[in-house]
Design a protein around this motif. Structure first.
Motif, PDB file in Angstrom:
ATOM      1  N   ALA A 201     -40.140  47.713 -10.537  1.00 19.50           N
ATOM      2  CA  ALA A 201     -40.113  48.182 -11.920  1.00 19.50           C
ATOM      3  C   ALA A 201     -40.791  47.168 -12.842  1.00 19.50           C
ATOM      4  N   ASP A 202     -40.507  45.891 -12.650  1.00 24.69           N
ATOM      5  CA  ASP A 202     -41.130  44.857 -13.473  1.00 24.69           C
ATOM      6  C   ASP A 202     -42.641  44.805 -13.244  1.00 24.69           C
ATOM      7  N   TYR A 203     -43.043  44.918 -11.990  1.00 24.87           N
ATOM      8  CA  TYR A 203     -44.462  44.887 -11.627  1.00 24.87           C
ATOM      9  C   TYR A 203     -45.196  46.055 -12.289  1.00 24.87           C
ATOM     10  N   LEU A 204     -44.619  47.246 -12.214  1.00 26.78           N
ATOM     11  CA  LEU A 204     -45.254  48.424 -12.795  1.00 26.78           C
ATOM     12  C   LEU A 204     -45.265  48.366 -14.318  1.00 26.78           C
ATOM     13  N   LEU A 205     -44.202  47.850 -14.904  1.00 21.11           N
ATOM     14  CA  LEU A 205     -44.149  47.727 -16.364  1.00 21.11           C
ATOM     15  C   LEU A 205     -45.301  46.863 -16.869  1.00 21.11           C
ATOM     16  N   HIS A 206     -45.662  45.856 -16.086  1.00 19.08           N
ATOM     17  CA  HIS A 206     -46.711  44.930 -16.490  1.00 19.08           C
ATOM     18  C   HIS A 206     -48.111  45.495 -16.253  1.00 19.08           C
ATOM     19  N   TRP A 207     -48.301  46.137 -15.093  1.00 16.06           N
ATOM     20  CA  TRP A 207     -49.654  46.512 -14.683  1.00 16.06           C
ATOM     21  C   TRP A 207     -49.998  47.984 -14.877  1.00 16.06           C
ATOM     22  N   LEU A 208     -49.016  48.836 -15.082  1.00 15.69           N
ATOM     23  CA  LEU A 208     -49.319  50.252 -15.266  1.00 15.69           C
ATOM     24  C   LEU A 208     -50.215  50.515 -16.485  1.00 15.69           C
ATOM     25  N   PRO A 209     -49.973  49.879 -17.633  1.00 16.34           N
ATOM     26  CA  PRO A 209     -50.838  50.147 -18.795  1.00 16.34           C
ATOM     27  C   PRO A 209     -52.329  49.891 -18.543  1.00 16.34           C
ATOM     28  N   PRO A 210     -52.730  48.732 -17.978  1.00 15.90           N
ATOM     29  CA  PRO A 210     -54.175  48.557 -17.751  1.00 15.90           C
ATOM     30  C   PRO A 210     -54.728  49.506 -16.696  1.00 15.90           C
ATOM     31  N   CYS A 225     -52.537  61.512 -15.174  1.00 15.16           N
ATOM     32  CA  CYS A 225     -51.300  62.264 -15.402  1.00 15.16           C
ATOM     33  C   CYS A 225     -50.212  61.829 -14.434  1.00 15.16           C
ATOM     34  N   GLU A 226     -50.579  61.533 -13.203  1.00 11.16           N
ATOM     35  CA  GLU A 226     -49.577  61.031 -12.258  1.00 11.16           C
ATOM     36  C   GLU A 226     -49.028  59.681 -12.727  1.00 11.16           C
ATOM     37  N   LEU A 227     -49.896  58.825 -13.243  1.00  7.95           N
ATOM     38  CA  LEU A 227     -49.430  57.531 -13.748  1.00  7.95           C
ATOM     39  C   LEU A 227     -48.530  57.707 -14.966  1.00  7.95           C
ATOM     40  N   LEU A 228     -48.815  58.702 -15.804  1.00  7.79           N
ATOM     41  CA  LEU A 228     -47.932  58.986 -16.936  1.00  7.79           C
ATOM     42  C   LEU A 228     -46.570  59.472 -16.450  1.00  7.79           C
ATOM     43  N   ALA A 229     -46.556  60.225 -15.361  1.00 13.96           N
ATOM     44  CA  ALA A 229     -45.281  60.646 -14.782  1.00 13.96           C
ATOM     45  C   ALA A 229     -44.514  59.441 -14.241  1.00 13.96           C
ATOM     46  N   VAL A 230     -45.229  58.496 -13.645  1.00 12.88           N
ATOM     47  CA  VAL A 230     -44.589  57.260 -13.178  1.00 12.88           C
ATOM     48  C   VAL A 230     -43.997  56.502 -14.357  1.00 12.88           C
ATOM     49  N   ALA A 231     -44.757  56.395 -15.431  1.00  8.45           N
ATOM     50  CA  ALA A 231     -44.275  55.680 -16.617  1.00  8.45           C
ATOM     51  C   ALA A 231     -42.967  56.265 -17.123  1.00  8.45           C
ATOM     52  N   ALA A 232     -42.849  57.594 -17.074  1.00 14.25           N
ATOM     53  CA  ALA A 232     -41.624  58.262 -17.548  1.00 14.25           C
ATOM     54  C   ALA A 232     -40.503  58.178 -16.531  1.00 14.25           C
ATOM     55  N   SER A 233     -40.800  57.688 -15.326  1.00 15.58           N
ATOM     56  CA  SER A 233     -39.791  57.604 -14.270  1.00 15.58           C
ATOM     57  C   SER A 233     -39.222  56.199 -14.107  1.00 15.58           C
ATOM     58  N   LEU A 234     -39.744  55.254 -14.863  1.00 16.09           N
ATOM     59  CA  LEU A 234     -39.287  53.873 -14.738  1.00 16.09           C
ATOM     60  C   LEU A 234     -38.003  53.642 -15.527  1.00 16.09           C
ATOM     61  N   PRO A 235     -37.195  52.673 -15.088  1.00 17.24           N
ATOM     62  CA  PRO A 235     -35.977  52.350 -15.849  1.00 17.24           C
ATOM     63  C   PRO A 235     -36.288  51.952 -17.291  1.00 17.24           C
ATOM     64  N   ARG A 236     -37.434  51.275 -17.474  1.00 19.40           N
ATOM     65  CA  ARG A 236     -37.893  50.920 -18.830  1.00 19.40           C
ATOM     66  C   ARG A 236     -39.369  51.257 -18.912  1.00 19.40           C
ATOM     67  N   PRO A 237     -39.761  52.188 -19.783  1.00 15.78           N
ATOM     68  CA  PRO A 237     -41.164  52.616 -19.839  1.00 15.78           C
ATOM     69  C   PRO A 237     -42.040  51.607 -20.566  1.00 15.78           C
ATOM     70  N   PRO A 238     -43.361  51.715 -20.415  1.00 16.02           N
ATOM     71  CA  PRO A 238     -44.277  50.860 -21.184  1.00 16.02           C
ATOM     72  C   PRO A 238     -44.126  51.107 -22.680  1.00 16.02           C
ATOM     73  N   GLU A 239     -44.815  50.304 -23.465  1.00 17.43           N
ATOM     74  CA  GLU A 239     -44.729  50.406 -24.923  1.00 17.43           C
ATOM     75  C   GLU A 239     -45.140  51.804 -25.402  1.00 17.43           C
ATOM     76  N   PRO A 240     -44.419  52.351 -26.389  1.00 19.78           N
ATOM     77  CA  PRO A 240     -44.744  53.694 -26.898  1.00 19.78           C
ATOM     78  C   PRO A 240     -46.196  53.854 -27.335  1.00 19.78           C
ATOM     79  N   ALA A 241     -46.778  52.819 -27.923  1.00 16.86           N
ATOM     80  CA  ALA A 241     -48.161  52.918 -28.394  1.00 16.86           C
ATOM     81  C   ALA A 241     -49.128  53.152 -27.242  1.00 16.86           C
ATOM     82  N   VAL A 242     -48.843  52.503 -26.103  1.00 13.99           N
ATOM     83  CA  VAL A 242     -49.689  52.679 -24.916  1.00 13.99           C
ATOM     84  C   VAL A 242     -49.641  54.123 -24.451  1.00 13.99           C
TER      85      VAL A 242
END
Length: 325
Positions: A201-210, A225-242
């Motif tokens: 989760a920490d790894y994805l939170l850091h690297w999913l946005p780039p 779109c699959e990556l956006l689905a991953v973002a919504a599936s994480l315990p803590r999603p990336p920043e809302p602006a991203v």
């Protein structure tokens, strides 16, 4: 355009093209193209099952995906075709993987599950050679279908690209699709973000946005779109602006018909009128499904806890078959 509007438009397109998901005579042929028959139907089913789970029952979109699930179940003759496929290809895993999507929506066939359980106890089933991500998916399909998984999740996860926490610059198309499906399997397709281990989760939170930004720059909308689905599936999603920027770019790629291309420049800008469909079915059905899936997860993840009431599982039992095990 809002995330909800992307979801509505995508599901409108899917509804209008539902007959393209129907199984033809080649679905049972020895030389049939699984990727053109069972795969689209299974993907339709999984997306509709997921949208149904995270959309309130009174929502028109909940009604729409419920109707699509009924349509898909009828294509399998209420599960009878899975039993037939079991006899034709007893050690093929794709029938169970497709069936698991139906089972997650409460549509079950106890006769098939009993037959699949016999095969799943064989050494031949346990020793089938598979890519690590596929192995993880089969374990999840067994669990969702009421079978005892033939192995543990942790060793299977450790052998995947994502499970090894690779150097982020090694991300590319194949790795991207592998990591998204690892997250889908770990979270029961977005249902339980707690399924993602803390280090992942920490790894994805850091690297999913780039990674997401890179895919959008390359106009790879299906993977985006699959990556956006991953973002919504994480315990803590990336920043809302991203996420807001990513959704604006996905929305800009939508055609007037609601379809989103798998990749490349949009052939038709979104507008007030649907207009002609600019894409062949195979060039947009998966990305359009993934847009609906990611949008539903995103909306549910940002909604107040009491706003979503999960529907009770439906029953797909035939008369006289008894209850599932």
């Amino acid at each position: 355009m809002s995330v909800r509007a992307v979801e509505e438009a995508a599901l409108d397109w899917v509804w209008a093209h539902r007959d393209d998901f129907a199984l033809g005579d080649d679905a049972l042929a020895a030389d049939g193209q699984v990727n053109r028959t069972w795969k689209p139907l299974g993907e339709l089913t999984q997306v509709c099952a997921s949208v149904s789970r995270c959309t309130p029952p009174g929502d028109p979109l909940h009604t729409r995906v419920s109707e699509l699930l009924d349509f898909a179940w009828r294509q399998t003759r209420q599960g009878e075709l899975f039993l037939l496929m079991q006899s034709l290809e007893p050690f093929a895993t794709y029938p169970l993987e497709v069936y698991a999507a139906f089972a997650s929506a409460g549509l079950r066939h106890p006769g098939y599950e009993a037959s699949a359980a016999v095969v799943a106890r064989t050494r031949g089933w346990r020793l089938t050679e598979q890519y690590p991500t596929r192995r993880l998916g089969v374990l999840e399909a067994e669990r969702r279908s009421g079978l005892r998984p033939h192995g543990a999740v942790s060793p299977a996860l450790d052998r995947t690209w994502l499970g090894g926490l690779p150097e982020p610059w090694t991300f590319e198309r194949a790795a991207g699709y592998a990591l998204t499906h690892v997250v889908f399997h770990l979270t029961d397709w977005g249902r339980d973000p707690r399924g993602v281990p803390a280090d992942l989760a920490d790894y994805l939170l850091h690297w999913l946005p780039p990674w997401l930004d890179t895919c959008l720059d390359a106009r790879m909308y299906d993977l985006s779109c699959e990556l956006l689905a991953v973002a919504a599936s994480l315990p803590r999603p990336p920043e809302p602006a991203v996420l807001a920027d990513a959704w604006q770019r996905v929305a800009a790629a939508r055609s007037g018909s609601g379809a989103i291309p798998e990749e490349g420049a949009a052939q038709d800008a979104a507008g007030p009128d649907p207009g002609p469909d600019p894409y062949a079915f195979t060039d947009c059905y998966h990305s359009t499904l993934m847009a609906a899936f990611a949008a539903a997860l995103t909306t549910a993840a940002t909604a107040p806890p009491a706003a979503v009431r999960h529907a009770a599982p439906r029953t797909g039992l035939h008369a006289g078959q008894g209850a599932p095990r």
